[in-house]
Design a protein around this motif. Structure first.
Motif, PDB file in Angstrom:
ATOM      1  N   LYS A 209      18.625  43.789  -0.352  1.00 39.03           N
ATOM      2  CA  LYS A 209      18.086  44.779  -1.287  1.00 39.03           C
ATOM      3  C   LYS A 209      18.667  46.165  -1.031  1.00 39.03           C
ATOM      4  O   LYS A 209      18.983  46.903  -1.974  1.00 39.03           O
ATOM      5  CB  LYS A 209      16.561  44.820  -1.180  1.00 39.03           C
ATOM      6  CG  LYS A 209      15.899  45.718  -2.211  1.00 39.03           C
ATOM      7  CD  LYS A 209      14.381  45.631  -2.118  1.00 39.03           C
ATOM      8  CE  LYS A 209      13.708  46.503  -3.164  1.00 39.03           C
ATOM      9  NZ  LYS A 209      12.220  46.393  -3.082  1.00 39.03           N
ATOM     10  N   ASP A 210      18.847  46.530   0.247  1.00 39.26           N
ATOM     11  CA  ASP A 210      19.383  47.861   0.525  1.00 39.26           C
ATOM     12  C   ASP A 210      20.848  47.976   0.121  1.00 39.26           C
ATOM     13  O   ASP A 210      21.331  49.070  -0.192  1.00 39.26           O
ATOM     14  CB  ASP A 210      19.195  48.232   2.001  1.00 39.26           C
ATOM     15  CG  ASP A 210      19.951  47.315   2.943  1.00 39.26           C
ATOM     16  OD1 ASP A 210      20.249  46.176   2.554  1.00 39.26           O
ATOM     17  OD2 ASP A 210      20.241  47.735   4.081  1.00 39.26           O
ATOM     18  N   ARG A 213      20.934  48.980  -3.437  1.00 40.80           N
ATOM     19  CA  ARG A 213      20.619  50.403  -3.575  1.00 40.80           C
ATOM     20  C   ARG A 213      21.791  51.291  -3.165  1.00 40.80           C
ATOM     21  O   ARG A 213      22.097  52.281  -3.833  1.00 40.80           O
ATOM     22  CB  ARG A 213      19.391  50.741  -2.728  1.00 40.80           C
ATOM     23  CG  ARG A 213      18.907  52.190  -2.888  1.00 40.80           C
ATOM     24  CD  ARG A 213      17.689  52.484  -2.037  1.00 40.80           C
ATOM     25  NE  ARG A 213      17.985  52.422  -0.607  1.00 40.80           N
ATOM     26  CZ  ARG A 213      17.617  51.434   0.190  1.00 40.80           C
ATOM     27  NH1 ARG A 213      16.938  50.411  -0.289  1.00 40.80           N
ATOM     28  NH2 ARG A 213      17.923  51.452   1.476  1.00 40.80           N
ATOM     29  N   THR A 214      22.477  50.937  -2.070  1.00 45.80           N
ATOM     30  CA  THR A 214      23.485  51.836  -1.508  1.00 45.80           C
ATOM     31  C   THR A 214      24.918  51.510  -1.926  1.00 45.80           C
ATOM     32  O   THR A 214      25.778  52.389  -1.890  1.00 45.80           O
ATOM     33  CB  THR A 214      23.412  51.825   0.029  1.00 45.80           C
ATOM     34  OG1 THR A 214      23.664  50.493   0.511  1.00 45.80           O
ATOM     35  CG2 THR A 214      22.039  52.276   0.506  1.00 45.80           C
ATOM     36  N   ARG A 216      25.859  49.453  -4.890  1.00 45.29           N
ATOM     37  CA  ARG A 216      25.853  48.750  -6.175  1.00 45.29           C
ATOM     38  C   ARG A 216      27.244  48.730  -6.809  1.00 45.29           C
ATOM     39  O   ARG A 216      27.687  47.704  -7.338  1.00 45.29           O
ATOM     40  CB  ARG A 216      24.849  49.402  -7.127  1.00 45.29           C
ATOM     41  CG  ARG A 216      24.770  48.732  -8.499  1.00 45.29           C
ATOM     42  CD  ARG A 216      23.799  49.480  -9.402  1.00 45.29           C
ATOM     43  NE  ARG A 216      22.445  49.383  -8.897  1.00 45.29           N
ATOM     44  CZ  ARG A 216      21.608  48.397  -9.212  1.00 45.29           C
ATOM     45  NH1 ARG A 216      22.011  47.423 -10.025  1.00 45.29           N
ATOM     46  NH2 ARG A 216      20.389  48.373  -8.730  1.00 45.29           N
ATOM     47  N   ASP A 307      18.725  40.389  -9.533  1.00 42.63           N
ATOM     48  CA  ASP A 307      19.227  41.615 -10.145  1.00 42.63           C
ATOM     49  C   ASP A 307      20.358  41.260 -11.107  1.00 42.63           C
ATOM     50  O   ASP A 307      21.472  40.945 -10.689  1.00 42.63           O
ATOM     51  CB  ASP A 307      19.733  42.600  -9.084  1.00 42.63           C
ATOM     52  CG  ASP A 307      19.989  43.990  -9.657  1.00 42.63           C
ATOM     53  OD1 ASP A 307      20.504  44.080 -10.785  1.00 42.63           O
ATOM     54  OD2 ASP A 307      19.678  44.986  -8.981  1.00 42.63           O
TER      55      ASP A 307
END
Length: 317
Positions: A209-210, A213-214, A216, A307
């Motif tokens: 998940k991180d 976020r960082t 993409r 996602d």
């Protein structure tokens, strides 16, 4: 003063270190090999990202590396991220469907065992905590049987292949390239495969998940490179098969045969899995199956584990 500020900004930008390579865990499976093909053809470089492909012998090895944070992306089935989420403090996110199994995952048995029903009380080798659990379960249910009806042997794919060839197993749940070694034996035949349940066992690319976020943008570039590799294979199948077969240590003909057991999923097809809910439904079914086997205790993760925006952006010119 303005000139000084401009020079300072340029200095700060020039001193910013580049992001580390995307570490990609790669298990032996024909649908994942396009990750390697993209590297071989330098498509990652064209997209402006650096990757490090980390090979694993089994899906279980790749999952454990993902749990420890040793890889940023892994090729897997739906089972592995659910198991990782159960066993470690990780937040897996699926962002691309590479293919679905259409005969490649298979249950192989001695020729004295004519069908799945003949496995009752027999020694069945599979790797616990991997897709083997799902595919063998499909086979057993087709004969109104369950795991309690067989003598389960928990072995990695290489271990199970060797045990079968030594005569220590009666059957093995397996997939290419391991299945090809078993089928070369005179005492082996397929008694069930995923062609009898097409579309239910999908293969995906999973990240943390991180990372979504960082990094993409880098994941979008990864998808574009993967898609280009798939397109290269469409245009030049002979050359592409030879490249991918070399990494798996099999012949191009054997690799081409292994591709016949899967259905590749391309970038334009991703919307049916993400935006139209197909992948969410398959993930829920997988979760329920694992819960019925007492392998999962957590509640389903649902949309938090998916996602679809990455493939949407990758498909935008």
């Amino acid at each position: 003063m303005r000139l000084l500020m401009l020079l300072l900004c340029l200095l700060l930008v020039s001193c910013t270190p580049p992001p580390p390579p995307l570490r990609i865990g790669l298990n032996a499976w024909p649908g994942y090999e396009f990750l390697y093909l993209a590297e071989h053809l330098k498509y990652y470089r064209d997209e402006g990202i650096e990757v490090q492909i980390i090979p694993f012998s089994t899906l279980g090895d790749g999952r454990r590396a993902f749990e420890r944070g040793q890889v940023d992306v892994m090729g897997s089935t739906l089972l592995e991220p659910l198991m990782a989420r159960e066993l470690a403090p990780v937040e897996p996110v699926a962002f691309y469907v590479t293919d679905y199994s259409n005969g490649a995952d298979m249950l192989i048995a001695r020729k004295s065992i004519p069908d799945v029903a003949g496995l009752r009380g027999k020694r069945l080798g599979l790797e616990s905590g991997t897709v083997d659990v799902l595919t063998a379960g499909l086979a057993l249910r087709s004969a109104q049987m369950g795991y309690a009806d067989v003598d389960l042997q928990n072995l990695t794919q290489p271990q199970a292949v060797n045990a079968y060839l030594r005569g220590e197993l009666d059957a093995i749940q397996t997939y290419p390239p391991f299945s090809q070694s078993v089928l070369k034996s005179e005492d082996a035949h397929v008694i069930f495969d995923t062609a009898r349940s097409p579309g239910n066992v999908v293969d995906i690319l999973v990240t943390h998940k991180d990372m979504v976020r960082t990094r993409r943008d880098d994941l979008v570039k990864l998808v574009r490179a993967f898609h280009r590799a798939q397109q290269y294979h469409r245009a030049h199948p002979t050359e592409a098969n030879a490249i991918m077969a070399g990494r798996e240590g099999i012949s191009p003909t054997e690799f081409a045969d292994s591709l016949k057991g899967i259905q590749l999923v391309y970038l334009p097809d991703q919307a049916s899995y993400f935006q139209q809910g197909k992948l969410a439904r398959l993930m829920l079914t997988t979760h329920q199956t694992l819960q019925s086997l007492n392998l999962l205790k957590q509640t389903p993760c649902g949309a938090a584990c998916l996602d679809g925006s990455i493939t949407q952006r990758a498909g935008t010119p």
